[in-house]
Design a protein around this motif. Structure first.
Motif, PDB file in Angstrom:
ATOM      1  N   GLU A  19       9.070 -27.878   3.005  1.00 46.91           N
ATOM      2  CA  GLU A  19       8.284 -29.220   2.407  1.00 46.91           C
ATOM      3  C   GLU A  19       8.103 -30.064   3.594  1.00 46.91           C
TER       4      GLU A  19
ATOM      5  N   ARG B 189      12.679 -30.434   2.956  1.00 46.38           N
ATOM      6  CA  ARG B 189      13.533 -29.746   2.177  1.00 46.38           C
ATOM      7  C   ARG B 189      13.278 -28.151   2.429  1.00 46.38           C
TER       8      ARG B 189
ATOM      9  N   LEU C 141      12.654 -24.558   1.061  1.00 45.93           N
ATOM     10  CA  LEU C 141      12.307 -24.295  -0.171  1.00 45.93           C
ATOM     11  C   LEU C 141      12.962 -22.627  -0.426  1.00 45.93           C
TER      12      LEU C 141
ATOM     13  N   HIS D  36       6.722 -21.160  -5.678  1.00 45.73           N
ATOM     14  CA  HIS D  36       8.137 -21.395  -5.578  1.00 45.73           C
ATOM     15  C   HIS D  36       8.532 -21.771  -6.628  1.00 45.73           C
TER      16      HIS D  36
ATOM     17  N   TYR E 192       2.721 -24.836  -4.105  1.00 49.28           N
ATOM     18  CA  TYR E 192       2.441 -25.650  -2.699  1.00 49.28           C
ATOM     19  C   TYR E 192       1.395 -24.966  -2.029  1.00 49.28           C
TER      20      TYR E 192
END
Ligand SMILES: [Zn+2]
Ligand SMILES: [Zn+2]
Length: 837
Positions: free
Chosen positions: A548, A553, A555, A575, A580
């Motif tokens: 991300e 982060r 994922l 996810h 996303y």
């Protein structure tokens, strides 16, 4: 058990008997969308006596947990395992497979204070669950413990030395336990049973790796006191003989979802002869199961024009149909759960149902909700409570496994699209039906050839299962790295090559040539200090990290091969149910940057592919038709992607992509036909490309009926003349380097597979081909050309000649006279249609 009819008629409250509810749902349609109604009767359980060898202490422990006697299938599997046979229990969800292995394993631990048991689960969560179940029995001296990546260092030594029931996963066995086998020598020497839970999850490339991890485990057991490769059958009848010093392999007890030929799959996974117990004797409630095919939309000029056949929706979408059914059920006052494959889809279903209900009765829409994976656990449990108590009447959810265990006993379950396997189907349907009550389950077909086939062939859902768990331990891309791991653990000997099976010698030779192994008189030695880095999920290019962008982060990861399809710029990536959009894909760094966004569309990547034949392993000479299995080189490039509206399937646009070419050596199944046989069947030469292309699409769509796999696992290519076969040809290939067993399974079941393909096309009510039969959502050629009626003719020719073929099959390595190996011709010629589907 209470009589079902009485239970239904005696029932009070807002619910209705399923047959009555179904009648009302059907009555709302001008033409009946129901293709089949199966009444799965309630079944009383068949208890069996405890095996004579089950100690009183163990029986009492189970009794405290509410188990007064095993069901017959549990007892049968336990008896086989205790008698020394390797056994797989392949029965339905919630049929109590755990007891089948706990019984012989724990009885042995109680009888022999030194014996040990190793339990393998595909997930840490399942291992933790099983740990609780075993610990709750409070048996003296068993000391069950989980040993995985989360286990604190301080506890690991204690577990290795003192636990006699170790629960772990194949990754930990591969990365931790086997490389450190010396520390486990005591445990391995005394290992009585290896339990492999949910063994159907070990399929394809991952399954092939796990198969060799189990062989490495057997090898270490042999080194510390056992000899692998020996069947246990009949060699002993008391647990004492199973144990240390008896020079036999530990007993394997496997648990599987129902599948076709579980004994063969378990045999391939373990490399041992395995007996199967498949008859489920646990009790269950009755279900009325309806198969529902959404109606065709009235055809308009754009939908019938062949050139504009690019996925114009021809059938009403399964999402809309499911939303209507959900609203209708809520109007009838029944508590209904709808399963939808994506989170966005679940939200579309809930929103449409709410709107329809509010139009009918203002305020009623508030009694329907979507179940979001992103919700906190507490919020989810609250939604479940509301549904159980009837405050909510309808819930749209993505996955049966995310739901709390208490959410059962609903009046109706709607399943939007075939969930992929029979196990998932029953897991979802199993949420309906209070004890003794009948419930309604409805499978709503999506526009997909497999869904079309299933709603017209209820025997494939309710009869004997045909889908099999396939893996290919002989895949050189799996075998070589696994042999490197084995050599790191201990030098390989000629006897080991037998254990690792077909292709092991060639793989060892290739490792010697590559400088990884050194041959000495005593065997093959690993040459490096570090141990080989091997990922059980495959060597299909380095995995790509999904990050991300705003938070950094991580994922998740996607394997290199799929990354071009799933993570291209602009792709919508799901996810854990959250959506996303990919901002950029850096293949050199192995990283895709994404941001959270829930657009109204889905994305569908397209590629162009060419293929050349490397060698033929086996073939069937059926006169004008040939059926082949062999190695091929596939060159493919993802070139564009389509955006489509989620609710309607309408194409918004097609956008170009700039991604590198990918090369793949893999295994393919293909069939050829002579041009004369096609002409004789009435296929005009100009229609041959469209006929083959349509047959190829549907054949790819139907392969998951024979082998558990998904779209990423297989690809296809068809052509009116292929340079290597010099004939009209349809190829279907494994999408993983070296193959994963799917093409092999297709070859082995060709008549059934292509017969189902033919029926799916012929039985679709559309006029000139639609996504429910011959169109593919991933076609590299925009679903052009396609000829639906000629595809049926092509398959009829293939099936008739295969049925008549009596000649012998060629064996592995056979060269064909007209097979020009390693053709250099790779250009995409006119009329060749290709895609990965
Ligand atoms: Zn159709
Ligand atoms: Zn195509």
């Amino acid at each position: 058990m209470q009589d079902v009819t009485d239970a239904v008629s005696a029932r009070s409250g807002p619910g209705r008997p399923p047959a009555e509810l179904l009648r009302r749902l059907r009555a709302r349609h001008a033409c009946d969308p129901v293709t089949h109604v199966e009444r799965v009767p309630a079944r009383a359980g068949e208890p069996a006596p405890w095996p004579a060898w089950a100690p009183e202490e163990l029986r009492a422990a189970f009794a405290r947990r509410g188990v007064v006697a095993p069901w017959r299938h549990q007892a049968e599997a336990a008896e086989l395992a205790y008698a020394g046979q390797h056994v797989v229990v392949a029965t339905g969800t919630a049929s109590g497979k755990s007891l089948a292995y706990q019984l012989p394993a724990l009885a042995t631990l109680l009888a022999d204070p030194r014996a040990t048991v190793l339990y393998l689960a595909p997930t840490k969560a399942l291992a933790a669950d099983q740990l609780r179940a075993v610990a709750d029995l409070q048996l003296d001296g068993v000391r069950p413990a989980c040993y995985d990546g989360d286990t604190p260092r301080a506890e690991r030594k204690w577990i290795r030395q003192h636990s006699r029931f170790v629960l772990t996963n194949p990754d930990m066995l591969h990365h931790g336990i086997l490389p450190g086998h010396a520390q486990w020598s005591g445990f391995l020497r005394r290992l009585a049973y290896v339990v492999v839970d949910e063994c159907h999850t070990y399929r394809g490339v991952f399954g092939s790796h796990v198969a060799h991890v189990l062989r490495r485990l057997r090898r270490q057991c042999a080194k510390y006191g056992r000899t692998p490769g020996q069947a246990l059958a009949g060699s002993h009848s008391t647990p004492g003989q199973v144990l240390a010093g008896s020079h036999s392999t530990p007993g394997f007890v496997l648990a599987s979802a129902t599948s076709g030929d579980p004994a063969a799959a378990a045999g391939r996974l373990t490399g041992l002869p395995v007996a199967a117990v498949t008859e489920d004797t646990s009790p269950r409630g009755g279900v009325t199961f309806a198969l529902w095919e959404p109606p065709l939309l009235p055809s308009d000029t754009s939908a019938t024009s062949a050139s504009a056949a690019d996925l114009a929706p021809v059938r009403r979408s399964a999402l809309r149909e499911t939303a209507d059914l959900l609203a209708d059920s809520v109007v009838e006052g029944v508590r209904t759960l709808a399963f939808v494959r994506s989170r966005r889809g679940a939200e579309v279903v809930a929103a449409n149902a709410r709107r329809a209900l509010d139009e009918a009765v203002p305020g009623l829409g508030a009694r329907v909700a979507a179940y979001r994976a992103g919700y906190l656990r507490e919020e989810r449990r609250e939604l479940e409570r509301a549904l159980l108590h009837g405050d909510l009447l309808g819930l749209a959810s993505t996955n049966a496994l995310e739901l709390g265990v208490d959410l059962v006993g609903l009046d109706a379950v709607l399943i939007c699209g075939w969930p992929g396997t029979r196990a998932s189907l029953w897991q979802q349907a199993g949420r309906a039906g209070r004890s003794g009550d009948e419930a309604l389950a409805v499978l709503v077909a999506r526009d997909d050839p497999l869904d079309t086939y299933l709603v017209h062939h209820p025997e494939a859902l309710f009869g004997r299962p045909v889908e099999a768990t396939v893996l290919d331990p002989a895949n050189p891309y799996v075998l070589a790295p696994q042999l490197a791991c084995a050599a790191f653990e201990a030098p390989l000997t000629p006897a080991d090559l037998e254990l690792f099976g077909e292709g092991a010698k060639e793989a060892v030779d290739s490792l010697v040539e590559a400088g990884a192994l050194r041959q000495r008189p005593t065997g093959w030695y690993w040459r490096h200090r570090e141990r080989p880095e091997v990922d059980l999920r495959g060597e299909d290019g380095a995995p790509v990290c999904v990050v991300e962008a705003s938070t950094g982060r991580l994922l998740g990861t996607v394997d290199g091969g799929s990354s071009h399809f799933l993570l291209h710029p602009g792709a919508v990536y799901l996810h854990q149910g959250v959506s996303y959009v990919v901002d950029s894909l850096d293949l050199a760094d192995g990283c895709a940057l994404v941001h959270a966004e829930e657009p109204d569309w889905s994305t569908h990547a397209r590629d162009v592919t060419s293929l050349s034949v490397v060698s033929v392993r086996s073939y069937v000479d059926a006169g004008p038709v040939g059926l082949f299995l062999g190695e091929v080189d596939v060159t493919s490039q993802v070139v564009s992607y389509q955006r489509r509206r989620i609710a309607t399937g309408e194409v918004i646009d097609t956008r170009p992509l700039d991604l590198p070419v990918r090369e793949l050596r893999t295994v393919a199944v293909w069939f050829t036909l002579s041009p004369e046989s096609l002409a004789l069947a009435g296929v005009e030469p100009a229609d041959v490309p469209g006929a083959l292309h349509a047959a190829e699409h549907a054949a790819i769509g139907l392969l998951p009926l024979m082998a558990t796999c998904d779209r990423w696992d297989i690809g296809g290519l068809s052509t009116a003349v292929h340079p290597d076969t010099e004939a009209p040809t349809v190829f279907v290939y494994d999408g993983h380097p070296g193959g994963a067993g799917f093409a092999e399974r297709a070859y082995g079941t060709a008549a059934a597979w292509l017969g189902a393909t033919r029926d799916a096309i012929a039985e679709c009510g559309c006029e000139s081909g639609c996504p429910s039969c011959v169109q593919s959502p991933k076609c590299g050629n925009g679903n052009n050309p396609l000829s639906k009626p000629d595809a049926v003719r092509v398959l009829d020719v293939v099936l008739a000649n295969l049925a008549a073929a009596t000649g012998p099959r060629g064996e592995r390595g056979t060269a064909l006279p007209r097979q020009d190996n390693r053709s250099s011709e790779r250009s995409v010629t006119e009329g060749r249609a290709a895609e990965t589907a």
